[in-house]
Design a protein around this motif. Structure first.
Motif, PDB file in Angstrom:
ATOM      1  N   ALA A 194      -8.332   8.831 -24.502  1.00  0.00           N
ATOM      2  CA  ALA A 194      -8.274  10.167 -25.093  1.00  0.00           C
ATOM      3  C   ALA A 194      -6.952  10.400 -25.808  1.00  0.00           C
ATOM      4  O   ALA A 194      -6.889  11.077 -26.830  1.00  0.00           O
ATOM      5  CB  ALA A 194      -8.484  11.234 -24.017  1.00  0.00           C
ATOM      6  N   GLN A 195      -5.864   9.843 -25.280  1.00  0.00           N
ATOM      7  CA  GLN A 195      -4.555  10.053 -25.896  1.00  0.00           C
ATOM      8  C   GLN A 195      -4.381   9.221 -27.154  1.00  0.00           C
ATOM      9  O   GLN A 195      -3.686   9.625 -28.077  1.00  0.00           O
ATOM     10  CB  GLN A 195      -3.450   9.715 -24.880  1.00  0.00           C
ATOM     11  N   THR A 196      -4.981   8.043 -27.192  1.00  0.00           N
ATOM     12  CA  THR A 196      -4.778   7.142 -28.329  1.00  0.00           C
ATOM     13  C   THR A 196      -5.978   7.094 -29.262  1.00  0.00           C
ATOM     14  O   THR A 196      -5.975   6.339 -30.224  1.00  0.00           O
ATOM     15  CB  THR A 196      -4.483   5.727 -27.819  1.00  0.00           C
ATOM     16  N   SER A 197      -6.987   7.894 -28.987  1.00  0.00           N
ATOM     17  CA  SER A 197      -8.213   7.836 -29.774  1.00  0.00           C
ATOM     18  C   SER A 197      -7.957   8.253 -31.216  1.00  0.00           C
ATOM     19  O   SER A 197      -7.171   9.156 -31.502  1.00  0.00           O
ATOM     20  CB  SER A 197      -9.265   8.757 -29.156  1.00  0.00           C
ATOM     21  N   GLU A 198      -8.681   7.609 -32.115  1.00  0.00           N
ATOM     22  CA  GLU A 198      -8.640   8.001 -33.520  1.00  0.00           C
ATOM     23  C   GLU A 198      -9.604   9.142 -33.804  1.00  0.00           C
ATOM     24  O   GLU A 198      -9.654   9.640 -34.929  1.00  0.00           O
ATOM     25  CB  GLU A 198      -8.987   6.797 -34.393  1.00  0.00           C
ATOM     26  N   ASN A 199     -10.376   9.535 -32.821  1.00  0.00           N
ATOM     27  CA  ASN A 199     -11.286  10.670 -32.960  1.00  0.00           C
ATOM     28  C   ASN A 199     -10.456  11.950 -32.962  1.00  0.00           C
ATOM     29  O   ASN A 199     -10.027  12.434 -31.914  1.00  0.00           O
ATOM     30  CB  ASN A 199     -12.290  10.668 -31.803  1.00  0.00           C
ATOM     31  N   VAL A 200     -10.233  12.510 -34.136  1.00  0.00           N
ATOM     32  CA  VAL A 200      -9.341  13.664 -34.269  1.00  0.00           C
ATOM     33  C   VAL A 200      -9.946  14.897 -33.598  1.00  0.00           C
ATOM     34  O   VAL A 200      -9.217  15.715 -33.031  1.00  0.00           O
ATOM     35  CB  VAL A 200      -9.031  13.941 -35.752  1.00  0.00           C
ATOM     36  N   PHE A 201     -11.256  15.050 -33.656  1.00  0.00           N
ATOM     37  CA  PHE A 201     -11.888  16.177 -32.972  1.00  0.00           C
ATOM     38  C   PHE A 201     -11.583  16.122 -31.477  1.00  0.00           C
ATOM     39  O   PHE A 201     -11.201  17.124 -30.866  1.00  0.00           O
ATOM     40  CB  PHE A 201     -13.408  16.147 -33.181  1.00  0.00           C
ATOM     41  N   TRP A 202     -11.781  14.951 -30.904  1.00  0.00           N
ATOM     42  CA  TRP A 202     -11.538  14.776 -29.472  1.00  0.00           C
ATOM     43  C   TRP A 202     -10.081  15.053 -29.129  1.00  0.00           C
ATOM     44  O   TRP A 202      -9.775  15.758 -28.170  1.00  0.00           O
ATOM     45  CB  TRP A 202     -11.937  13.350 -29.072  1.00  0.00           C
ATOM     46  N   ARG A 203      -9.191  14.467 -29.915  1.00  0.00           N
ATOM     47  CA  ARG A 203      -7.763  14.624 -29.631  1.00  0.00           C
ATOM     48  C   ARG A 203      -7.331  16.078 -29.773  1.00  0.00           C
ATOM     49  O   ARG A 203      -6.486  16.570 -29.015  1.00  0.00           O
ATOM     50  CB  ARG A 203      -6.959  13.726 -30.568  1.00  0.00           C
ATOM     51  N   THR A 204      -7.905  16.796 -30.745  1.00  0.00           N
ATOM     52  CA  THR A 204      -7.550  18.202 -30.943  1.00  0.00           C
ATOM     53  C   THR A 204      -7.978  19.047 -29.756  1.00  0.00           C
ATOM     54  O   THR A 204      -7.204  19.872 -29.249  1.00  0.00           O
ATOM     55  CB  THR A 204      -8.201  18.740 -32.232  1.00  0.00           C
ATOM     56  N   VAL A 205      -9.215  18.842 -29.285  1.00  0.00           N
ATOM     57  CA  VAL A 205      -9.698  19.610 -28.140  1.00  0.00           C
ATOM     58  C   VAL A 205      -8.923  19.236 -26.884  1.00  0.00           C
ATOM     59  O   VAL A 205      -8.585  20.100 -26.058  1.00  0.00           O
ATOM     60  CB  VAL A 205     -11.206  19.375 -27.940  1.00  0.00           C
ATOM     61  N   ALA A 206      -8.598  17.955 -26.717  1.00  0.00           N
ATOM     62  CA  ALA A 206      -7.864  17.511 -25.532  1.00  0.00           C
ATOM     63  C   ALA A 206      -6.456  18.077 -25.483  1.00  0.00           C
ATOM     64  O   ALA A 206      -5.865  18.183 -24.401  1.00  0.00           O
ATOM     65  CB  ALA A 206      -7.805  15.983 -25.493  1.00  0.00           C
ATOM     66  N   ASN A 207      -5.908  18.466 -26.635  1.00  0.00           N
ATOM     67  CA  ASN A 207      -4.523  18.952 -26.697  1.00  0.00           C
ATOM     68  C   ASN A 207      -4.430  20.466 -26.809  1.00  0.00           C
ATOM     69  O   ASN A 207      -3.368  20.987 -27.142  1.00  0.00           O
ATOM     70  CB  ASN A 207      -3.803  18.300 -27.874  1.00  0.00           C
ATOM     71  N   ILE A 208      -5.508  21.201 -26.560  1.00  0.00           N
ATOM     72  CA  ILE A 208      -5.420  22.663 -26.519  1.00  0.00           C
ATOM     73  C   ILE A 208      -4.632  23.049 -25.274  1.00  0.00           C
ATOM     74  O   ILE A 208      -5.093  22.857 -24.150  1.00  0.00           O
ATOM     75  CB  ILE A 208      -6.824  23.298 -26.500  1.00  0.00           C
TER      76      ILE A 208
END
Length: 827
Positions: free
Chosen positions: A322-336
């Motif tokens: 999740a921290q290194t994923s290139e999935n920007v949607f995932w990373r954005t939601v994970a960093n709220i």
């Protein structure tokens, strides 16, 4: 020329594309195609399925040219967005709707069927081929006057992202936005490109219906471009269109927050009674935004992109992905991380999740519309909780978690009589497992209960929300419904995890818990499956936690155990190989019954003496037990064992298939998918005799006679692993020439694993809890109103059963009081 003439010209142009090659047509040939005023339904009618299949097989160069012209129109539009030209808007909207219509049809044979059509997606979108029969090597080199330096598939997805930021098309560029609430986590968000306020740096952004309609076209087009997995058998195979979307270098964090803000601020109740039934452009946008986020936040995508995560422990592997994923949607939601954002996100999702329940509890009957998308919202909630640990811990500690618990229990309860909602029960149970690993979640459930879910046949009681959880779980386990009982170990794992924090259980939940123990400890249950002993171990661990750590507040449970002391004595004999029903196996020595037996050995004689001295009523008995101390008399307190839940690729696969099944059923007007081509889950039709049969050939016409199906119970052992086929509602007629079919989204045949970690490490963890895939079998009702009448009859039976149970309990209390008055001992 009027709108009717334009549609006639549109149809003529399509007829020419079907009949002959159009590679040398004049540019004016495309004018009626892009300037005709046509809704998405009309586009579906004008672009008939059979004609599109024919042109794909016989003239693929025409189909390639049509899609390329649509993409070029969008690129030209993006250059001219500063000009408010109605024709430009019309061409952009038509291009989006034509692509929306074409993409699922292109995907249906992308990996099979005719060789020429099977290679279309790969050759056109990823090799930029023109597919000319006279020059197979010819490629597109320019688009909208610019060099084409990337595959057309990537260009298409990036173009759609840019369309989401088009001024005055999707974005209100004249809005004055207050950014005083900016947070460090908002650094990547372009406030001027947000669609709505809510979560993010601003609270409110003005909008209007035309913007919402354009946004709906863009999001729907994105969704259809991501439908490739529906036409495959493996849900975890990497999809290049989804990959191009989630790794787009443009401002995806802004789009992520815009999609979330289509969902979070939406009020399903409306502003006035019955106002929710009025036509609203925000509701369809909210629904499609949920669907797109379900696709792009796919946890299975992490497994595909980071296969090394599978070989690590789940807690480390998926967190690292999740921290290194290139999935920007995932990373954005994970960093709220902003507390205001997390609170708004929680309140918005809970409001939508509770809509089916709230709509039945209004003062004015039927004054609030039921949206019927609670299952999709449930899936989105699970994905957010799974990827954002900070959000999970925040809602457990800072938010009124009961607002989430009650809708979850309500959705789980519906699975008792509605088999099609069994996957929703599984996902809700996984959410409980995920949250029960958090200490603050268990502590927060001690809040006094102020709201009872409507339409649930539960006994009358007063207590906390943990009491409600225990009572509902007990009712589900002992409901006699096999597709619910297969999750017994999951229910008991949640109860065991929450038990150390239960300050004071009420008498009703305590009695139900002991009733459940009696059922689970019976030799018949323990011998029916080799793994059923794990359920016994879990409920005894819950008793041990309550006795060792929360004795003073849980004297009702102690009293209930004392009254049923013979059940514990019989179990002890059976575990020792004695008595009429001896149990055998190495597991017998691991059953943690010692603490309960020691408590009975200490308290039972004292309670007998107390009752012999006076005719004690129940309150006096509870007061006596509360004053009694067991310090130094019980075995040394054990370490608290909390089972932490981690999802696995099998669970991600289950969620993916289930989510696509929900999307399939929702998008039937107009029909997004052609039933005969779907491979991810089976599609069934209703035969004339009322039986379901697989949809096997394209020439077969599905027969849809009844809008709902009646459940048909199957009889299987409690822990047998059946196949699951979550049934979806019957789709309405579509503009397509092919009639719709009833959809069944089948979860993976391999049962999902639940990894379990223990805390503290010094205590050995029990074997992993395994969630068996629930079974679903359905038989159609010949009468459209039969299902409703059956449901009403079942509710009446449940109500009568509840009244009978209350009468029996009152009779028992009267008999106990009479026995005490005569000097007897009642235990």
């Amino acid at each position: 020329m009027g709108a009717g003439g334009s549609k006639e010209e549109f149809s003529q142009r399509i007829a020419k594309l079907v009949a002959s090659s159009a590679c040398d047509v004049d540019p004016s040939f495309w004018r009626p195609v892009f300037l005709t005023e046509a809704t998405l339904d009309e586009i579906h009618f004008l672009l008939k399925v059979d004609e599109l299949r024919r042109v794909r097989a016989e003239y693929p160069e025409n189909l390639a040219l049509l899609i390329f012209q649509c993409m070029e129109q969008l690129r030209h539009f993006l250059k001219m967005t500063k000009k408010e030209n109605a024709l430009d808007f019309k061409s952009a909207v038509n291009s989006l709707r034509i692509i929306t219509r074409l993409m699922p049809i292109l995907f249906e044979d992308a990996r099979g069927g005719d060789k020429r059509s099977a290679n279309f997606v790969n050759e056109f979108f990823w090799n930029n081929k023109k597919l000319l029969p006279t020059d197979p090597a010819a490629v597109f080199t320019n688009i909208a006057g610019q060099p084409l330096n990337a595959p057309l598939g990537t260009v298409l997805m990036h173009t759609l992202v840019e369309m989401a930021y088009a001024p005055n098309f999707c974005v209100n560029i004249s809005a004055k936005i207050d950014t005083s609430r900016s947070h460090a986590s908002h650094a990547l968000i372009n406030t001027q490109q947000l669609w709505y306020g809510g979560i993010g740096p601003t609270e409110n952004i003005p909008s209007w219906a035309a913007l919402d309609r354009n946004r709906l076209d863009v999001v729907t087009c994105m969704l259809t471009c991501c439908t490739g997995p529906v036409f495959q058998t493996d849900p975890l195979v990497k999809d290049r269109f989804i990959d191009a979307l989630v790794t787009c270098p443009d401002n995806l964090p802004t789009l992520t927050f815009s999609l979330l803000n289509c969902i979070v601020p939406y009020n399903p109740a409306g502003t006035l009674p019955y106002s929710s039934y009025m036509t609203d452009t925000k509701e369809p946008l909210m629904i499609v935004a949920v669907h797109l986020l379900l696709v792009v936040l796919d946890n299975g995508y992490l497994c595909r992109a980071f296969p090394e995560a599978k070989e690590q422990t789940p807690s480390k592997g998926y967190a690292a992905a999740a921290q290194t994923s290139e999935n920007v949607f995932w990373r954005t939601v994970a960093n709220i991380q902003c507390e205001h954002d997390m609170a708004s996100l929680f309140n918005g999702l809970v409001k939508l999740l509770g809509n089916p329940m709230d709509a039945k509890a209004t003062w004015l009957p039927g004054s609030q519309k039921t949206l019927d998308n609670a299952q999709e919202v449930l899936g989105l909630l699970w994905k957010i909780l799974d990827c954002n640990v900070a959000f999970r811990r925040f809602i457990c500690k800072e938010m009124p978690i009961a607002k989430l618990v009650v809708p979850l229990l309500y959705l789980m309860w519906q699975a008792k009589t509605t088999r099609e909602k069994v996957p929703a029960l599984q996902v809700a149970l996984w959410i409980f497992l995920l949250l029960s690993g958090e200490r603050d979640f268990g502590v927060s459930l001690n809040e006094a209960m102020t709201y009872m879910p409507p339409k649930l046949a539960l006994p009358v009681f007063g207590g906390c929300y943990l009491d409600l959880v225990i009572i509902v779980f007990q009712q589900l386990i002992q409901s006699g419904v096999e597709w619910v009982r297969v999750s017994t170990d999951g229910f008991l794992t949640v109860i065991s995890n929450l038990s150390p924090y239960a300050k004071s259980l009420c008498m009703v939940s305590s009695t139900k818990l002991v009733n459940l123990f009696e059922a689970i400890s019976s030799p018949r249950f323990l011998k029916s499956s080799e793994d059923n002993w794990k359920c016994l171990s879990l409920i005894l661990q819950a008793f041990n936690n309550l006795i060792q750590y929360q004795y003073e507040g849980n004297t009702p449970l102690v009293y209930a155990i004392l009254r049923r002391h013979t059940a514990f004595e019989k179990l002890t004999e059976s575990l020792q190989g004695k008595g009429p029903n001896p149990l055998e196996g190495d597991w017998c020595a691991t059953i943690p019954i010692g603490t309960v037996n020691r408590m009975l050995a200490v308290l039972y004689p004292e309670v007998q003496r107390f009752c012999e001295e006076r005719a004690a009523a129940e309150p006096e008995m509870l007061s006596f037990l509360q004053k009694t101390t067991l310090v130094g008399l019980l075995p040394q307190p054990h370490s608290i064992l909390i089972r932490s839940y981690f999802a696995t690729p099998n669970i991600y696969s289950y969620i993916t298939v289930w989510a696509w099944g929900l999307i399939y059923n929702r998008h039937q007007a107009p029909q997004m998918f052609i039933a005969h081509s779907v491979k991810l889950f089976p599609i069934y039709t209703e035969a004339e005799d009322g039986k379901l049969q697989p949809l096997s050939s394209r020439n077969e016409k599905p027969v849809v006679r009844s809008p709902q199906l009646a459940s048909k119970e199957s009889h299987q052992p409690i822990h047998q692993k059946p196949k699951a086929t979550p049934k979806a509602a019957a789709p309405p007629p579509a503009a397509s020439r092919e009639p719709p079919a009833k959809g069944f989204a089948a979860p993976p045949s391999k049962k999902p694993d639940v990894h379990v970690a223990s805390a503290p490490p010094a205590v050995a963890a029990p074997p992993p809890v395994v969630q068996d895939t629930p079974a679903t079998a359905a038989a159609p009702a010949t009468d459209p109103g039969l299902h409703k009448r059956l449901s009403e009859l079942q509710e009446l039976k449940n109500s009568q059963s509840s009244i009978q149970r209350q009468i029996r309990e009152r009779q028992e209390r009267i008999q106990a009081a009479m026995a005490r008055a005569q000097g007897g001992v009642v235990l």
